[in-house]
Design an enzyme around this catalytic site. Structure first.
Site, PDB file in Angstrom:
ATOM      1  N   LYS A   3       0.943  -1.208  -0.053  1.00 25.07           N
ATOM      2  CA  LYS A   3       0.100   0.077  -0.088  1.00 25.07           C
ATOM      3  C   LYS A   3       0.808   1.156   0.129  1.00 25.07           C
ATOM      4  CE  LYS A   3       1.000   0.982   4.609  1.00 25.07           C
ATOM      5  NZ  LYS A   3       1.801   2.124   4.889  1.00 25.07           N
ATOM      6  N   PRO A  46       8.773  -4.147  -0.189  1.00 21.80           N
ATOM      7  CA  PRO A  46      10.051  -4.081   0.699  1.00 21.80           C
ATOM      8  C   PRO A  46      10.023  -4.212   2.109  1.00 21.80           C
ATOM      9  CG  PRO A  46       9.738  -2.173  -0.815  1.00 21.80           C
ATOM     10  CD  PRO A  46       8.535  -3.240  -1.058  1.00 21.80           C
ATOM     11  N   ALA A  67      10.113  -3.563   5.818  1.00 22.70           N
ATOM     12  CA  ALA A  67      10.240  -2.394   6.503  1.00 22.70           C
ATOM     13  C   ALA A  67      10.505  -1.115   5.731  1.00 22.70           C
ATOM     14  CB  ALA A  67      11.396  -2.479   7.713  1.00 22.70           C
ATOM     15  N   GLY A  68       9.567  -1.060   4.658  1.00 23.57           N
ATOM     16  CA  GLY A  68       9.820  -0.156   3.631  1.00 23.57           C
ATOM     17  C   GLY A  68       8.482   1.075   3.791  1.00 23.57           C
ATOM     18  N   GLY A  69       7.803   0.730   4.774  1.00 21.11           N
ATOM     19  CA  GLY A  69       6.528   1.734   4.896  1.00 21.11           C
ATOM     20  C   GLY A  69       5.532   1.525   3.673  1.00 21.11           C
ATOM     21  N   MET A  70       5.489   0.185   3.291  1.00 26.33           N
ATOM     22  CA  MET A  70       4.355  -0.258   2.337  1.00 26.33           C
ATOM     23  C   MET A  70       3.415  -1.367   2.898  1.00 26.33           C
ATOM     24  SD  MET A  70       6.166   0.163  -1.414  1.00 26.33           S
ATOM     25  CE  MET A  70       4.508  -0.423  -2.224  1.00 26.33           C
ATOM     26  N   GLY A 102       4.207  -4.567   3.846  1.00 26.76           N
ATOM     27  CA  GLY A 102       4.175  -5.918   3.601  1.00 26.76           C
ATOM     28  C   GLY A 102       4.132  -7.055   4.620  1.00 26.76           C
ATOM     29  N   SER A 104       2.109  -6.759   7.034  1.00 25.39           N
ATOM     30  CA  SER A 104       0.581  -6.825   7.153  1.00 25.39           C
ATOM     31  C   SER A 104      -0.041  -7.456   5.946  1.00 25.39           C
ATOM     32  CB  SER A 104       0.216  -5.412   7.136  1.00 25.39           C
ATOM     33  OG  SER A 104       0.725  -4.266   8.102  1.00 25.39           O
ATOM     34  N   ALA A 105       0.418  -7.241   4.751  1.00 27.22           N
ATOM     35  CA  ALA A 105      -0.173  -8.002   3.663  1.00 27.22           C
ATOM     36  C   ALA A 105       0.138  -9.589   3.836  1.00 27.22           C
ATOM     37  CB  ALA A 105       0.694  -7.650   2.249  1.00 27.22           C
ATOM     38  N   ASP A 159      -2.509  -1.814   9.811  1.00 27.23           N
ATOM     39  CA  ASP A 159      -2.522  -1.804   8.399  1.00 27.23           C
ATOM     40  C   ASP A 159      -3.136  -3.074   7.729  1.00 27.23           C
ATOM     41  OD1 ASP A 159      -1.517   0.713   8.048  1.00 27.23           O
ATOM     42  OD2 ASP A 159       0.535  -0.067   7.658  1.00 27.23           O
TER      43      ASP A 159
END
Length: 315
Positions: free
Chosen positions: A23, A109, A111-114, A116, A118-119, A151
């Site tokens: 996200k 990524p 720990a990339g703020g996207m 992952g 949580s997905a 998230d």
């Protein structure tokens, strides 16, 4: 229980494949710290076409393993792993007595703020529900997801949505058309708790000028831009209250933002707590040119589109 594959899993008996998206927070307003230690937020999420692929197989116990094009050697595979926690919480909720082997192919990524991780958790909930044939209603899956992290409910829902509270209280947002994004993945590590802590320190230092933070809300102009499907309008209102804190901790991010905007991006922002930087392009050709320019500058760059669906079984 192997019949669960009939609802959309792979044809191989006893195995289910689920895909879940990363996200971008196109808007992230951060309020004060709540009683549970988390910050109150108001965010506009958009799920994008960079996916985690999870495969769930029947087993006597609970295990998880990783593979994929990114380095997963640092990921934990014990009981603290979020995908395993998701599988266990579903088993407890439904009274399922068996286990599951989770295999995750990572593309979002770390720990990339996207979102992952949580997905992965959302994918585990959907996959285990299908594999075990537990048929948990979607609203109950959402409640379980909210216990796992702020998230996770959005990774389950996908699309475009407004998140409030800690981010887990979702309401759908209308978004027309497709937005073209290019993600720049700098070789930087940022800790989400540390980025929030840096924001708190900044606000404490400047409390006299900033005053008391009000309850954050997503700006109406953001909702209008999403409804219009207009990247130019959205570019004008991209907002992330964590961006300044992330740049303070990792000053290289300022150069990444400058590089993308010079290369033709309509706008860029740090995604969530970073360090991924998301650039909004005008159209497909603009995104392709931007990806080429960022790659030439030595950055890992991915073209993605949004919004896309949330975690779902792949047939």
């Amino acid at each position: 229980m192997t019949e669960a594959v009939e609802i959309g899993g792979e044809t191989r008996a006893g195995r289910v494949h689920v895909r879940a998206p990363g996200k971008i927070n196109v808007f992230l307003g951060v309020g004060e710290v709540l009683g549970d230690g988390y910050h109150e937020v108001a965010t506009a999420y958009q799920a994008v076409s960079l996916y985690e692929e999870l495969y769930a197989t029947e087993a006597a116990d609970f295990t998880v393993s990783f593979r994929g094009p990114i380095d997963t050697s640092g990921l934990r595979t014990d009981e603290t792993n979020l995908a395993l926690r998701a599988a266990r919480i579903l088993a407890t909720h439904t009274g399922y007595a068996g286990g599951v082997r989770l295999e995750i192919e990572k593309h979002v990524p770390i720990a990339g703020g996207m979102g992952g991780g949580s997905a992965d958790a959302a994918a585990a909930l959907v996959a285990c529900d299908a594999l075990w044939g537990t048929a948990v209603p979607r609203d109950e899956l959402h409640e379980l997801a909210a216990h796992l992290g702020a998230d996770v409910p959005f990774a389950l829902a996908g699309g475009t949505a407004i998140g409030t509270g800690r981010g887990e209280e979702l309401s759908p947002a209308l978004a027309h058309g497709t937005f073209e994004w290019v993600l720049a993945l700098p070789d930087i590590e940022l800790s989400t708790p540390e980025v929030y802590a840096e924001l708190d320190r900044h606000r404490e230092r400047h409390r006299a000028e900033l005053g008391t933070r009000r309850t954050p809300v997503v700006e109406p102009a953001v909702l209008q831009a999403l409804r219009a499907g207009d990247p130019h309008l959205l570019a004008e209102v991209l907002t992330n209250d964590l961006q300044a804190a992330a740049i303070h901790l990792a000053p290289q991010l300022a150069k990444v933002l400058e590089t993308g905007e010079r290369a033709g991006a309509l706008a860029g922002l740090v995604s969530g707590s970073g360090p991924t930087v998301a650039f909004l392009a005008e159209d497909h050709d603009g995104a392709l040119g931007l990806q080429i320019a960022l790659s030439a500058a030595g950055l890992h760059a991915h073209r993605v589109t949004g919004p896309v669906h949330g975690a779902r079984v792949i047939g």
